[in-house]
Design a protein around this motif. Structure first.
Motif, short mmCIF file in Angstrom:
data_model
loop_
_atom_site.label_atom_id
_atom_site.label_comp_id
_atom_site.label_asym_id
_atom_site.label_seq_id
_atom_site.Cartn_x
_atom_site.Cartn_y
_atom_site.Cartn_z
N MET A 41 0.83 -1.21 0.00
CA MET A 41 0.00 0.00 0.00
C MET A 41 0.87 1.26 0.00
N LYS A 42 1.95 1.26 0.87
CA LYS A 42 2.82 2.43 0.94
C LYS A 42 3.51 2.69 -0.40
N LEU A 43 3.93 1.58 -1.05
CA LEU A 43 4.60 1.73 -2.34
C LEU A 43 3.63 2.29 -3.39
N ALA A 44 2.39 1.86 -3.34
CA ALA A 44 1.37 2.36 -4.28
C ALA A 44 1.17 3.86 -4.08
N ILE A 45 1.11 4.29 -2.80
CA ILE A 45 0.95 5.71 -2.49
C ILE A 45 2.16 6.50 -2.98
N LYS A 46 3.37 5.90 -2.83
CA LYS A 46 4.58 6.56 -3.28
C LYS A 46 4.54 6.78 -4.81
N TYR A 47 4.06 5.74 -5.53
CA TYR A 47 3.95 5.87 -6.98
C TYR A 47 2.98 6.98 -7.36
N ILE A 48 1.85 7.07 -6.63
CA ILE A 48 0.86 8.12 -6.90
C ILE A 48 1.49 9.50 -6.70
N GLN A 49 2.28 9.63 -5.62
CA GLN A 49 2.91 10.92 -5.32
C GLN A 49 4.01 11.24 -6.33
N MET A 50 4.78 10.23 -6.69
CA MET A 50 5.90 10.45 -7.59
C MET A 50 5.41 10.82 -9.00
N TYR A 51 4.43 10.08 -9.48
CA TYR A 51 3.86 10.35 -10.80
C TYR A 51 2.54 11.10 -10.63
N TYR A 52 2.62 12.24 -9.98
CA TYR A 52 1.39 12.96 -9.62
C TYR A 52 0.63 13.48 -10.83
N LYS A 53 1.37 13.81 -11.90
CA LYS A 53 0.67 14.29 -13.10
C LYS A 53 -0.19 13.19 -13.70
N ARG A 54 0.44 12.00 -13.80
CA ARG A 54 -0.33 10.88 -14.32
C ARG A 54 -1.48 10.51 -13.40
N SER A 55 -1.25 10.55 -12.10
CA SER A 55 -2.30 10.23 -11.13
C SER A 55 -3.46 11.21 -11.24
N PHE A 56 -3.11 12.49 -11.42
CA PHE A 56 -4.16 13.50 -11.58
C PHE A 56 -4.95 13.25 -12.86
N ALA A 57 -4.26 12.88 -13.95
CA ALA A 57 -4.95 12.61 -15.22
C ALA A 57 -5.88 11.42 -15.09
N ILE A 58 -5.43 10.37 -14.39
CA ILE A 58 -6.29 9.20 -14.18
C ILE A 58 -7.49 9.57 -13.31
N ALA A 59 -7.22 10.33 -12.24
CA ALA A 59 -8.32 10.76 -11.35
C ALA A 59 -9.34 11.57 -12.12
N LEU A 60 -8.87 12.47 -12.98
CA LEU A 60 -9.79 13.28 -13.78
C LEU A 60 -10.61 12.40 -14.72
N SER A 61 -9.98 11.40 -15.31
CA SER A 61 -10.70 10.47 -16.19
C SER A 61 -11.77 9.69 -15.43
N ILE A 62 -11.43 9.25 -14.22
CA ILE A 62 -12.40 8.52 -13.40
C ILE A 62 -13.56 9.43 -13.02
N ILE A 63 -13.24 10.66 -12.61
CA ILE A 63 -14.29 11.62 -12.25
C ILE A 63 -15.22 11.84 -13.43
N LEU A 64 -14.65 12.08 -14.60
CA LEU A 64 -15.48 12.32 -15.79
C LEU A 64 -16.29 11.08 -16.16
N SER A 65 -15.72 9.91 -15.99
CA SER A 65 -16.45 8.68 -16.28
C SER A 65 -17.64 8.51 -15.35
N VAL A 66 -17.42 8.81 -14.06
CA VAL A 66 -18.51 8.71 -13.09
C VAL A 66 -19.58 9.77 -13.37
N VAL A 67 -19.13 10.98 -13.73
CA VAL A 67 -20.09 12.03 -14.11
C VAL A 67 -20.94 11.55 -15.28
N LEU A 68 -20.29 10.90 -16.24
CA LEU A 68 -21.00 10.38 -17.41
C LEU A 68 -22.02 9.33 -17.02
#
Length: 839
Positions: free
Chosen positions: A1-28
């Motif tokens: 779990m800690k390593l997964a969180i580290k990856y999210i923090q390290m690749y924050y741009k990609r994480s933000f892009a994925i989060a935005l895609s999920i948000i838009l998908s749920v909105v849809l």
């Protein structure tokens, strides 16, 4: 779990892009799902308004069967009526006097608005519109003397209740008077009106009660349209299934596309993990944890935004396009839709994790660490066209743009899918809204709701009876009347050669012959057939208005006023004429000289003197374009209506009176007061009934506008989320290649060439996606048209070129916008910063 969180923090741009895609998908999912449920509810509410809440009507019930029905736990509401007698007032129409259960009015969404339900002997309750047509004030406790038709006696009744006008009865001109509660000692035959609980399988419940109560199925009738709208007709709702599948595909495509882009960049890290002992399942768990953490944060945001977007867009469109109150804009916040969005995203997470695990599992840890196999794949497998060939015909930077897109064919396909799906869904939802609008317009037309008032004489009275020209003038002179549209009508027959009649049409008429003993729809006469016809006499102004609606021919007013020329109203089904009559053909019509009506007349067995007249066909019009569809006058799909000049019809028949009028009022005029004035004029001749339909039409239009509002909102949600998804997807695709662009700039590509290279990539995305969208969108639109055309009498394939032009423009614009901002950001970075960029 800690390593997964580290990856999210390290690749924050990609994480933000994925989060935005999920948000838009749920909105849809949430936005479109809830709006779809709202459309369905609006359709059901409209049908309940126009046809009542009853799901099943059963005739000729006995006491034992009623006892069985009363014990059913699947029935929400059941009411009964039994016939007492009829009352005929001035030959207007028969008022059926009935006993009924107290909850009988609920089946038509009505209630006692003044007074109480009749309980004692000699008490009665009537609707307001019925009282008006009986020339009675809506005043309680007045005494009515009614001449009973069957018993042949006069009986006194005291008006103890005034009933709210019931839409199903009013639009069909059915008059009822309730004289007390159902009493099994006073009758042995009853009619049952059943409303089931809506969360059960109603069709199965119907079968159960028919079996348990030993009911003859021929004595039952279902509210088919209501059951279909509720999704109870035993068929899969392919609209909802298709929508969920498409949204899932879009969501999975966008999220996978963004997540997969970075996998190649950090494949060496996964190789190191595997080299020090991590299993493939550990990598799967790591990826899955990363996706789920992002999803847990994104899903609640998406749900909230989905509800807010659906509500805001619906209210905005409703205010923009209607004059009605917002009370009908009822967004259905369905927990099932919310759960579906959560399950959908989690399922996508699992599928993406499994897919990436499978891809990583194909290479060894050493290959992953050094990216050797990945580089080979990138350089060989995905190379569609070489730069060396392209630079011979296009500038170097455009050739590079092609190479950038072709080197990752999978990413290119993902972007295309995202852009194409968005455009197609927008096109189809807009077309679906147009089809629904056609259905609403056809419903209003079929229910004769184009006008504020409808005045018609009892169709069983002699054809010689009706209002005179002076009476029509008197109606026109009433304060508040905007327009009176009068019609002269005759019941008659038309002789047409058999080879001009569609085979399905003939079979339908022959079936009607078998169904109705006293009504003959078609009769053979040598090489010809005799079929029913209503002959209409139109005034000059309204004849001229038909000209633009003709399928063939034209209105020559002088010719129609001076020669026996007619317009033929042909039944049309699925864009196919049931009668192959052409302009210039000769047909024969016939009618009784004395205008007498009888059972023998309808059965084509009467021996009265008939007048035959040969007519020349001057034009063809479909029933859907015919300006009035009166149940008691037009033959509809049971024959062929004819339209003549009123002058010519009067000359041929000798009948000069008007039997039917549609009246429109001026704005801001008291409807009830004008209705009374109209009745004062029409009462000069016995037999006329007046229906005030303005409020019903306005309510129907409000329901129609509400449905269209939700559909437009769905289109907007699809469009907005589609645009944002595309921008997010394309932008991240470019940002993730920042270090590659830095290397290209380092070998001499100028800032201008770099900018044009990126912009060309966006332009290419827009052009290719537009071509695919237009072709596939048109094919799907035509498929939808063929599916829904069976539900419309004369469907219109509305190919709106503006929608396609807008989609092409939007795709190109979105492609350019999606590349402009990341290109600008990358250009503003130094070459060293670009090369050292992680994402």
């Amino acid at each position: 779990m800690k390593l997964a969180i580290k990856y999210i923090q390290m690749y924050y741009k990609r994480s933000f892009a994925i989060a935005l895609s999920i948000i838009l998908s749920v909105v849809l999912i949430v936005g479109v799902g809830m709006l779809s449920q709202s459309v369905k509810k609006a359709e059901v509410d409209e049908l309940k308004y126009t046809s009542g809440n009853t799901h099943l009507k059963i005739d000729d019930l006995d006491k034992e069967q009623m006892d069985v029905l009363n014990q059913s736990e699947e029935i929400k509401n059941i009411s009964y009526t039994s016939f007492y007698d009829g009352y005929n007032y001035k030959d207007k129409a028969l008022v059926n006097l009935i006993y009924s259960s107290e909850n009988y009015l609920e089946s038509d969404n009505a209630s006692i608005i003044e007074g109480r339900f009749p309980k004692g002997e000699g008490e009665i309750a009537l609707e307001e519109w019925v009282l008006m047509n009986l020339d009675l004030e809506p005043r309680l406790n007045q005494e009515l003397e009614l001449q009973l038709v069957n018993k042949g006696e006069v009986k006194k009744f005291k008006l103890v209740g005034i009933i709210e006008d019931r839409v199903p009865n009013k639009t069909n001109g059915i008059m009822e008077g309730i004289i007390g509660p159902v009493d099994t000692n006073k009758s042995n035959s009853f009619i049952g009106y059943i409303e089931f609980y809506e969360d059960i399988d109603i069709l199965k419940a119907i079968d159960n009660i028919i079996y348990d109560a030993k009911i003859d199925i021929e004595k039952t009738s279902q509210n088919t349209m209501l059951l279909q709208a509720m999704g109870q007709m035993g068929r899969i709702n392919f609209e909802v299934v298709g929508l969920v599948v498409l949204i899932t595909l879009i969501s999975a495509t966008v999220i996978y596309s963004i997540f997969n882009i970075s996998i190649l960049q950090r494949i060496s890290e996964y190789g190191i993990l595997r080299a020090i002992g991590a299993s493939k399942n550990y990598i799967l768990k790591l990826i899955l944890q990363e996706l789920i953490i992002i999803s847990v944060i994104s899903i609640p945001i998406g749900i909230g935004l989905g509800i807010f977007t659906a509500q805001s867009l619906s209210e905005s469109f409703y205010k923009l396009f209607t004059d009605f109150d917002l009370e009908k804009v009822d967004i259905i916040i369905d927990n099932k839709i919310i759960m579906l969005s959560i399950i959908d995203i989690l399922l996508i997470d699992i599928l993406i994790a499994l897919k990436i695990k499978r891809s990583i599992g194909k290479i060894t840890p050493i290959e992953a660490i050094y990216k050797s196999k990945i580089e080979k794949v990138k350089n060989d497998k995905y190379r569609l066209i070489g730069v060396e060939s392209l630079v011979k015909v296009v500038p170097f930077y455009i050739a590079l743009a092609f190479k950038n897109m072709s080197r990752n064919k999978k990413g290119f396909i993902m972007i295309m899918i995202s852009m194409v799906f968005g455009g197609i869904l927008f096109i189809e939802s807009t077309f679906y809204g147009d089809i629904k609008k056609q259905m609403s317009e056809e419903s209003i037309k079929n229910e004769k709701l184009y006008y504020d008032y409808n005045v018609s004489i009892n169709g069983t009275l002699d054809m010689s009876l009706g209002l005179s020209k002076k009476d029509i003038e008197a109606l026109n002179e009433l304060d508040g009347v905007n327009e009176v549209i009068p019609y002269n009508t005759l019941y008659g027959r038309v002789e047409i050669q058999k080879n001009l009649l569609n085979e399905n049409f003939i079979r339908n008429l022959e079936y009607k012959n078998e169904e109705h003993e006293y009504n003959t729809s078609i009769k053979s006469k040598g090489e010809s057939s005799i079929i029913q016809s209503t002959i209409w006499g139109f005034e000059d102004k309204y004849l001229e208005e038909l000209d633009s609606k003709l399928l063939e021919g034209n209105i020559d007013l002088h010719n129609m006023k001076n020669t026996p020329t007619c317009i033929v109203v042909v039944p049309y089904k699925q864009n196919q004429s049931m009668v192959d009559i052409k302009v210039g053909d000769k047909i024969k019509m016939e009618f009784r000289k004395d205008g007498k009506m009888s059972k023998e007349f309808y059965a084509m067995r009467d021996e009265g003197e008939y007048i035959e007249q040969e007519l020349t066909v001057g034009g063809i019009i479909t029933q859907s374009e015919f300006p009035t569809l009166e149940y008691w006058y037009t033959v509809g799909d049971g024959g062929v209506d004819l339209v003549l000049s009123n002058d010519m019809l009067s000359e041929i028949s000798g009948f000069n009176n008007y039997r039917l009028m549609n009246i429109n009022k001026e704005d801001d005029i008291n409807s009830d007061e004008l209705a009374k004035d109209i009745i004062d004029v029409t009462n000069r001749v016995n037999g006329f009934t007046m229906l005030d339909l303005g409020d019903i039409r306005d309510s129907k239009m409000a329901y129609s506008d509400t449905k269209n509002t939700f559909i437009y909102a769905i289109s907007s949600v699809l469009f907005l989320t589609g645009v944002l998804n595309i921008v997010n997807n394309v932008s991240y695709s470019l940002i993730s290649r920042t270090n590659e662009f830095g290397m290209i700039r380092a070998i001499g590509l100028t800032d201008k060439e770099f900018k044009e290279m990126i912009m060309f990539e966006g332009l290419f995305y827009g052009i290719i996606s537009s071509i695919i969208t237009v072709i596939v969108g048109f094919l799907i639109q035509y498929g939808l048209y063929k599916y829904f055309s069976a539900l419309l009498e004369s469907p219109d394939f509305n190919f709106d070129i503006k929608i396609y032009i807008a989609i092409v423009f939007a795709n190109i614009l979105v492609g350019l916008i999606a590349t402009y901002f990341p290109a600008r950001k990358i250009k503003n970075m130094t070459i060293v910063e670009s090369i050292d960029s992680i994402e």
